[in-house]
Design a protein around this motif. Structure first.
Motif, PDB file in Angstrom:
ATOM      1  N   PRO A 277       9.831   5.629   2.993  1.00 47.68           N
ATOM      2  CA  PRO A 277       9.414   7.033   2.908  1.00 47.68           C
ATOM      3  C   PRO A 277       7.920   7.263   3.084  1.00 47.68           C
ATOM      4  O   PRO A 277       7.505   8.362   3.443  1.00 47.68           O
ATOM      5  N   ASN A 278       7.082   6.250   2.858  1.00 52.82           N
ATOM      6  CA  ASN A 278       5.632   6.442   2.959  1.00 52.82           C
ATOM      7  C   ASN A 278       4.974   5.526   3.990  1.00 52.82           C
ATOM      8  O   ASN A 278       3.755   5.491   4.093  1.00 52.82           O
ATOM      9  N   LEU A 279       5.791   4.800   4.759  1.00 54.74           N
ATOM     10  CA  LEU A 279       5.257   3.824   5.718  1.00 54.74           C
ATOM     11  C   LEU A 279       5.880   4.030   7.091  1.00 54.74           C
ATOM     12  O   LEU A 279       7.106   4.017   7.240  1.00 54.74           O
ATOM     13  N   SER A 280       5.011   4.237   8.084  1.00 56.85           N
ATOM     14  CA  SER A 280       5.459   4.400   9.464  1.00 56.85           C
ATOM     15  C   SER A 280       4.890   3.291  10.335  1.00 56.85           C
ATOM     16  O   SER A 280       3.793   2.787  10.081  1.00 56.85           O
ATOM     17  N   LEU A 281       5.629   2.950  11.386  1.00 62.19           N
ATOM     18  CA  LEU A 281       5.216   1.912  12.331  1.00 62.19           C
ATOM     19  C   LEU A 281       4.950   2.542  13.688  1.00 62.19           C
ATOM     20  O   LEU A 281       5.778   3.296  14.207  1.00 62.19           O
TER      21      LEU A 281
ATOM     22  N   ALA B 243       0.827  -1.205   0.000  1.00 62.75           N
ATOM     23  CA  ALA B 243       0.000   0.000   0.000  1.00 62.75           C
ATOM     24  C   ALA B 243       0.860   1.253   0.000  1.00 62.75           C
ATOM     25  O   ALA B 243       0.526   2.246  -0.650  1.00 62.75           O
ATOM     26  N   ALA B 244       1.979   1.221   0.704  1.00 60.29           N
ATOM     27  CA  ALA B 244       2.860   2.397   0.770  1.00 60.29           C
ATOM     28  C   ALA B 244       3.527   2.678  -0.571  1.00 60.29           C
ATOM     29  O   ALA B 244       3.835   3.825  -0.892  1.00 60.29           O
ATOM     30  N   GLN B 245       3.726   1.635  -1.367  1.00 61.96           N
ATOM     31  CA  GLN B 245       4.337   1.818  -2.683  1.00 61.96           C
ATOM     32  C   GLN B 245       3.369   2.439  -3.686  1.00 61.96           C
ATOM     33  O   GLN B 245       3.775   3.181  -4.576  1.00 61.96           O
ATOM     34  N   ASP B 246       2.088   2.139  -3.525  1.00 59.29           N
ATOM     35  CA  ASP B 246       1.105   2.475  -4.553  1.00 59.29           C
ATOM     36  C   ASP B 246       0.181   3.633  -4.211  1.00 59.29           C
ATOM     37  O   ASP B 246      -0.729   3.936  -4.973  1.00 59.29           O
TER      38      ASP B 246
END
Length: 210
Positions: A62-66, A10-13
């Motif tokens: 860059p678009n995904l946080s935990l 999901a973070a890639q797209d």
């Protein structure tokens, strides 16, 4: 693993940021990230403002946080505030782990109460299971019906996809094979850069519908 892979895809797209919430404590190890000394558990037991959660987020891509679990029990005392904060803009994926119900060896604890609350509040809830009679038998007692199912495919199972859909009462959205490529990427701490293509392809539809 399914939550991690769906979040990566999901973070890639997507243009919107993706937030992965860890209620189990395994995801830093899955991504080869450093273990943190604070996280969601500490905030739930504090009186800090919801915006303070942003300080414990760990950037995975860059678009995904935990949002790490932290330590100690996950109190449900501030569940309303957490739900409101999670709905503030990002695409949110919650790894709720195993949802226990009362009568399964012990009464539900604080962690279970919070997990059930987030599952009930979610726009969509996805059950990850094997085509196993004992696993499917447990779904009968679930108080929240999942929106869909991710089926972990293993060789030699007698139950089919249709059997699982009938037992659970929800459609199978993706079937993911047991793949040693996933284990190798996790063991090497390289899941973020060595994303298993077969699993990502299988989960593509699920990621696109977030």
């Amino acid at each position: 693993m399914i939550a991690a892979l769906v979040s990566l895809h999901a973070a890639q797209d997507r243009d919107r940021p993706v937030l992965l919430v860890d209620l189990c404590g395994d995801l830093p190890a899955v991504f080869g990230a450093a273990e943190t000394s604070s996280g969601l558990g500490e905030w739930l037991r504090s009186d800090l403002a919801p915006c303070s959660l942003e300080r414990v987020l760990e950037e995975l891509t860059p678009n995904l946080s935990l949002l790490p679990r932290g330590r100690g029990p996950l109190s449900a005392r501030r569940a309303d505030e957490l739900v409101e904060w999670l709905g503030s803009g990002a695409v949110v994926v919650v790894d709720a782990g195993v949802l226990r119900t009362q009568g399964e060896g012990s009464d539900c604890g604080p962690d279970d109460e919070l997990r059930w609350r987030l599952a009930a509040e979610a726009d969509r809830s996805v059950l990850v299971t094997r085509a196993c009679y004992l696993a499917l038998r447990r779904t009968v007692s679930l108080s929240v019906r999942p929106s869909g199912v991710v089926l972990v495919a293993e060789a030699g199972r007698a139950l089919t996809r249709s059997d699982c859909e009938r037992a659970i009462g929800a459609p199978v959205l993706a079937t993911v094979a047991v793949d040693p490529e996933i284990a190798r990427a996790v063991d090497a701490g390289m899941l973020r850069t060595r994303v298993p293509r077969g699993a990502i392809k299988a989960l593509g539809r699920l990621s696109e519908e977030l």
